[in-house]
Design a protein around this motif. Sequence first.
Motif, PDB file in Angstrom:
ATOM      1  N   HIS A 196      -3.330  12.737   4.364  1.00 16.54           N
ATOM      2  CA  HIS A 196      -2.597  11.386   4.684  1.00 16.54           C
ATOM      3  C   HIS A 196      -1.575  10.801   3.851  1.00 16.54           C
ATOM      4  O   HIS A 196      -2.376  10.109   2.442  1.00 16.54           O
ATOM      5  CB  HIS A 196      -2.777  10.356   6.031  1.00 16.54           C
ATOM      6  CG  HIS A 196      -2.379   9.597   6.428  1.00 16.54           C
ATOM      7  ND1 HIS A 196      -2.598   8.165   6.628  1.00 16.54           N
ATOM      8  CD2 HIS A 196      -0.761   9.415   6.568  1.00 16.54           C
ATOM      9  CE1 HIS A 196      -1.686   7.874   7.396  1.00 16.54           C
ATOM     10  NE2 HIS A 196      -1.206   7.891   6.968  1.00 16.54           N
ATOM     11  N   VAL A 198       0.126   8.299   1.627  1.00 14.05           N
ATOM     12  CA  VAL A 198       0.203   6.978   1.997  1.00 14.05           C
ATOM     13  C   VAL A 198       1.720   6.095   1.035  1.00 14.05           C
ATOM     14  O   VAL A 198       0.849   6.399   0.118  1.00 14.05           O
ATOM     15  CB  VAL A 198       0.326   5.676   2.512  1.00 14.05           C
ATOM     16  CG1 VAL A 198       0.391   4.161   2.830  1.00 14.05           C
ATOM     17  CG2 VAL A 198      -0.804   5.604   3.309  1.00 14.05           C
ATOM     18  N   THR A 221       2.952   8.586   5.822  1.00 18.67           N
ATOM     19  CA  THR A 221       3.938   6.713   6.022  1.00 18.67           C
ATOM     20  C   THR A 221       4.023   6.083   4.840  1.00 18.67           C
ATOM     21  O   THR A 221       3.646   5.983   3.874  1.00 18.67           O
ATOM     22  CB  THR A 221       2.411   6.158   6.367  1.00 18.67           C
ATOM     23  OG1 THR A 221       1.595   6.817   7.607  1.00 18.67           O
ATOM     24  CG2 THR A 221       2.333   4.350   7.143  1.00 18.67           C
ATOM     25  N   SER A 246       5.992   8.526   8.913  1.00 17.05           N
ATOM     26  CA  SER A 246       6.320   7.144  10.230  1.00 17.05           C
ATOM     27  C   SER A 246       6.872   6.025   8.968  1.00 17.05           C
ATOM     28  O   SER A 246       6.169   6.581   7.968  1.00 17.05           O
ATOM     29  CB  SER A 246       4.688   7.110  10.839  1.00 17.05           C
ATOM     30  OG  SER A 246       3.732   7.307   9.994  1.00 17.05           O
ATOM     31  N   SER A 248       5.050   1.732   8.464  1.00 14.66           N
ATOM     32  CA  SER A 248       4.436   1.223   8.267  1.00 14.66           C
ATOM     33  C   SER A 248       6.208  -0.057   7.882  1.00 14.66           C
ATOM     34  O   SER A 248       5.713  -0.265   6.564  1.00 14.66           O
ATOM     35  CB  SER A 248       3.527   0.969   8.369  1.00 14.66           C
ATOM     36  OG  SER A 248       2.229   0.322   8.150  1.00 14.66           O
TER      37      SER A 248
END
Length: 369
Positions: A196, A198, A221, A246, A248
């Motif tokens: 993942h 970020v 993200t 995605s 945020s």
Amino acid sequence: MERTAADAHVPGAQVPEGGPGGSGLMPGPLERAVYGLFVSSSLDLAARHGVFARLAEHGPSGTAELACALGLDEDTLGRLLTVLRAFGVLTADPRGRYSVPAASLPFLDPRESRYLGGFLRHLMESTTERLRRLDACLTLGRAGAEAALAEPLDEPFADLYRDAESTDRFLDAMWQLSFDVSAELVELAQLEGARHLVDVGGAGGPFAVAALLRHPGLRATVFDLPQVGPKLAETGAAYRLGERLSFSAGDFHRAELPAGDCLAFGYILSDWADDTCLDLLRKAYRACAPGGVVLVMDRLFDESGYLPPATAAMNLAMHVETQGRHRTGAHYLELLRAAGFTGCEVRHTSREKHLVLGRRAAGPGGAER
């Protein structure tokens, strides 16, 4: 965020036909610096009015042919093309037909990933105006200049994100500057074990998209201001990334960062002073899984402290556009270590942007990636 008049220089441009020594009135480097304003303006106008796109698609063309095809005034266009030829951005054959040198074509052809037309427009419409504030900074200091101008010097985002059109234009410029080199940065980051990513302040997602395209098992993200969300959604759809990419929404100054095993700062820390950078890196440390990594991507000064030229120019622009500066790799290593990261190192690309990497130590019984 990154913007500098020095970047209007096209990499690989040929030496002007008049030679490297200038006109004889002044040394060549000084002449190019004095008249660089005309070159930057000519580059921007030629890009916006389709001159380079036309040459890239149809090959060598004369002034009259270009003016007719693009609906432009022939006299004005001829003078503009003469500037670009004189400074080596364009060449011309004995018949007066202009061409873009092969080394410059990837930067001037809108179909190429390295196209910089959007960045040129940003330079001329935003950076140039803000550079005028340097006079007040020079005589009054930064704090004094802000008081005299009755406005902060370092809040460009309010203007850049004032509406959907401005936001799209800025994000397009940042994409053009970042996406192509991101493929090389992804390789240097060695994300094979990451799950993942970020991307802090990831804007339209150039690094996140490059990472997802290279590593099918990765999800990413982008954490950025709410205005960025619609543009990122368009990008995700264009690259068919689905739920792997995605968004945020948040302000990294006020909120903690989303958790991941790879935290990335692409051209973010150069916007801020050391104390703010350290605060952000400490947030990244808290958000980073044990054994994970933090990636800092930015322009770096070399050991000389003043090269390369584009970094020096950008460093000046940062003085009136942000609270930050450009740093050496060693400076970033100090910040990463102060935030708690270990195994820190600098990895250089073949371009003007590089990678500084730090690791969060693995937990008991675990192993660092």
